[in-house]
Scaffold this motif. Structure first.
Motif, mmCIF file in Angstrom:
data_model
loop_
_atom_site.group_PDB
_atom_site.id
_atom_site.type_symbol
_atom_site.label_atom_id
_atom_site.label_comp_id
_atom_site.label_asym_id
_atom_site.label_seq_id
_atom_site.Cartn_x
_atom_site.Cartn_y
_atom_site.Cartn_z
ATOM 1 N N VAL A 11 -2.002 37.284 -21.530
ATOM 2 C CA VAL A 11 -1.980 38.268 -20.447
ATOM 3 C C VAL A 11 -3.146 38.031 -19.489
ATOM 4 C CG1 VAL A 11 -2.212 40.732 -19.914
ATOM 5 C CG2 VAL A 11 -0.707 40.002 -21.762
ATOM 6 N N VAL A 12 -4.337 37.776 -20.020
ATOM 7 C CA VAL A 12 -5.499 37.499 -19.166
ATOM 8 C C VAL A 12 -5.252 36.240 -18.341
ATOM 9 C CG1 VAL A 12 -7.935 36.814 -19.162
ATOM 10 C CG2 VAL A 12 -7.185 38.705 -20.586
ATOM 11 N N ALA A 13 -4.712 35.214 -18.951
ATOM 12 C CA ALA A 13 -4.435 33.968 -18.224
ATOM 13 C C ALA A 13 -3.473 34.226 -17.076
ATOM 14 C CB ALA A 13 -3.860 32.925 -19.179
ATOM 15 N N GLN A 14 -2.453 35.026 -17.315
ATOM 16 C CA GLN A 14 -1.494 35.332 -16.250
ATOM 17 C C GLN A 14 -2.125 36.194 -15.159
ATOM 18 O OE1 GLN A 14 1.602 34.085 -15.673
ATOM 19 N NE2 GLN A 14 1.012 32.741 -17.354
ATOM 20 N N MET A 15 -2.990 37.125 -15.540
ATOM 21 C CA MET A 15 -3.685 37.957 -14.547
ATOM 22 C C MET A 15 -4.562 37.092 -13.645
ATOM 23 S SD MET A 15 -4.918 41.155 -16.846
ATOM 24 C CE MET A 15 -4.287 42.763 -16.464
ATOM 25 N N LEU A 16 -5.294 36.158 -14.246
ATOM 26 C CA LEU A 16 -6.145 35.264 -13.460
ATOM 27 C C LEU A 16 -5.308 34.379 -12.544
ATOM 28 C CD1 LEU A 16 -8.789 34.280 -16.146
ATOM 29 C CD2 LEU A 16 -9.161 35.694 -14.115
ATOM 30 N N LYS A 17 -4.186 33.905 -13.048
ATOM 31 C CA LYS A 17 -3.296 33.061 -12.251
ATOM 32 C C LYS A 17 -2.754 33.841 -11.046
ATOM 33 C CE LYS A 17 0.711 30.056 -12.940
ATOM 34 N NZ LYS A 17 1.702 29.615 -13.926
ATOM 35 N N ALA B 164 -15.033 37.558 -10.835
ATOM 36 C CA ALA B 164 -16.328 38.105 -11.212
ATOM 37 C C ALA B 164 -16.311 38.458 -12.698
ATOM 38 C CB ALA B 164 -16.623 39.342 -10.374
ATOM 39 N N PRO B 165 -17.455 38.303 -13.375
ATOM 40 C CA PRO B 165 -17.495 38.605 -14.812
ATOM 41 C C PRO B 165 -17.058 40.026 -15.149
ATOM 42 C CG PRO B 165 -19.506 37.494 -14.125
ATOM 43 C CD PRO B 165 -18.717 37.789 -12.886
ATOM 44 N N VAL B 166 -17.407 40.987 -14.284
ATOM 45 C CA VAL B 166 -17.015 42.376 -14.545
ATOM 46 C C VAL B 166 -15.505 42.521 -14.446
ATOM 47 C CG1 VAL B 166 -17.222 44.749 -13.700
ATOM 48 C CG2 VAL B 166 -19.233 43.279 -13.758
ATOM 49 N N ALA B 167 -14.900 41.890 -13.451
ATOM 50 C CA ALA B 167 -13.452 41.962 -13.292
ATOM 51 C C ALA B 167 -12.746 41.284 -14.465
ATOM 52 C CB ALA B 167 -13.030 41.323 -11.971
ATOM 53 N N THR B 168 -13.278 40.155 -14.913
ATOM 54 C CA THR B 168 -12.688 39.448 -16.043
ATOM 55 C C THR B 168 -12.812 40.285 -17.321
ATOM 56 O OG1 THR B 168 -13.275 37.348 -15.007
ATOM 57 C CG2 THR B 168 -12.697 37.290 -17.330
ATOM 58 N N ALA B 169 -13.934 40.964 -17.492
ATOM 59 C CA ALA B 169 -14.120 41.819 -18.667
ATOM 60 C C ALA B 169 -13.119 42.973 -18.645
ATOM 61 C CB ALA B 169 -15.548 42.347 -18.719
ATOM 62 N N ARG B 170 -12.877 43.541 -17.472
ATOM 63 C CA ARG B 170 -11.897 44.634 -17.362
ATOM 64 C C ARG B 170 -10.485 44.119 -17.618
ATOM 65 N NH1 ARG B 170 -12.011 47.918 -12.316
ATOM 66 N NH2 ARG B 170 -10.638 49.214 -13.550
ATOM 67 N N MET B 171 -10.206 42.901 -17.168
ATOM 68 C CA MET B 171 -8.902 42.298 -17.449
ATOM 69 C C MET B 171 -8.724 42.118 -18.953
ATOM 70 S SD MET B 171 -8.322 39.291 -14.712
ATOM 71 C CE MET B 171 -8.640 39.527 -12.992
ATOM 72 N N ARG B 172 -9.773 41.640 -19.618
ATOM 73 C CA ARG B 172 -9.726 41.429 -21.065
ATOM 74 C C ARG B 172 -9.484 42.761 -21.782
ATOM 75 N NH1 ARG B 172 -8.610 37.913 -24.650
ATOM 76 N NH2 ARG B 172 -9.387 36.385 -23.193
ATOM 77 N N GLU B 173 -10.185 43.825 -21.359
ATOM 78 C CA GLU B 173 -9.987 45.148 -21.961
ATOM 79 C C GLU B 173 -8.548 45.621 -21.796
ATOM 80 O OE1 GLU B 173 -12.519 48.445 -20.849
ATOM 81 O OE2 GLU B 173 -14.262 47.137 -20.935
ATOM 82 N N THR B 174 -8.030 45.465 -20.595
ATOM 83 C CA THR B 174 -6.658 45.889 -20.310
ATOM 84 C C THR B 174 -5.662 45.085 -21.137
ATOM 85 O OG1 THR B 174 -7.305 46.497 -18.054
ATOM 86 C CG2 THR B 174 -4.956 46.189 -18.471
ATOM 87 N N ALA B 175 -5.877 43.789 -21.214
ATOM 88 C CA ALA B 175 -4.980 42.929 -21.986
ATOM 89 C C ALA B 175 -5.033 43.270 -23.475
ATOM 90 C CB ALA B 175 -5.339 41.462 -21.766
ATOM 91 N N GLN B 176 -6.221 43.577 -23.980
ATOM 92 C CA GLN B 176 -6.339 43.948 -25.389
ATOM 93 C C GLN B 176 -5.688 45.304 -25.664
ATOM 94 O OE1 GLN B 176 -10.595 43.458 -25.975
ATOM 95 N NE2 GLN B 176 -10.273 41.446 -26.892
#
Length: 98
Positions: free
Chosen positions: A86-92, A17-29
């Motif tokens: 980090v985001v790529a690994q989280m999605l994987k 979901a876009p919200v989950a991906t945005a939170r992943m991006r925030e965490t990774a940053q």
């Protein structure tokens, strides 16, 4: 007789979901900024805070905040690519759980 064929769309992993991906991006940053701050810290340890333009004791006290701000600004400007990895690994990992 019923048709037991499965739609190909059901076999595809659902995108995050876009919200989950945005939170992943925030965490990774945030992780990348923390990593960069740790890498920048030794650069400033040997600097003298004395002299005509030195900040004295206050500079040493607030130096950690300055380093954190520099790291966050570096990430905001594009970083070093760690957040992307980090985001790529989280999605994987998320796809493997499904």
């Amino acid at each position: 007789m019923t048709d037991l064929a499965v739609s190909p769309s059901l076999l595809q992993p659902t995108p995050a979901a876009p919200v989950a991906t945005a939170r992943m991006r925030e965490t990774a940053q945030a992780f990348e900024a923390s990593f960069l701050a740790q890498m920048l810290k030794p650069m400033f340890e040997g600097l003298s805070t004395e002299g005509p333009f030195g900040g004295g004791e206050a500079e040493g006290t607030w130096r950690g905040f300055m380093i954190d701000a520099m790291a966050k600004q570096t990430v905001k400007a594009g970083g070093i690519g760690l957040a992307d990895q980090v985001v790529a690994q989280m999605l994987k990992m998320q796809e493997q759980d499904q």
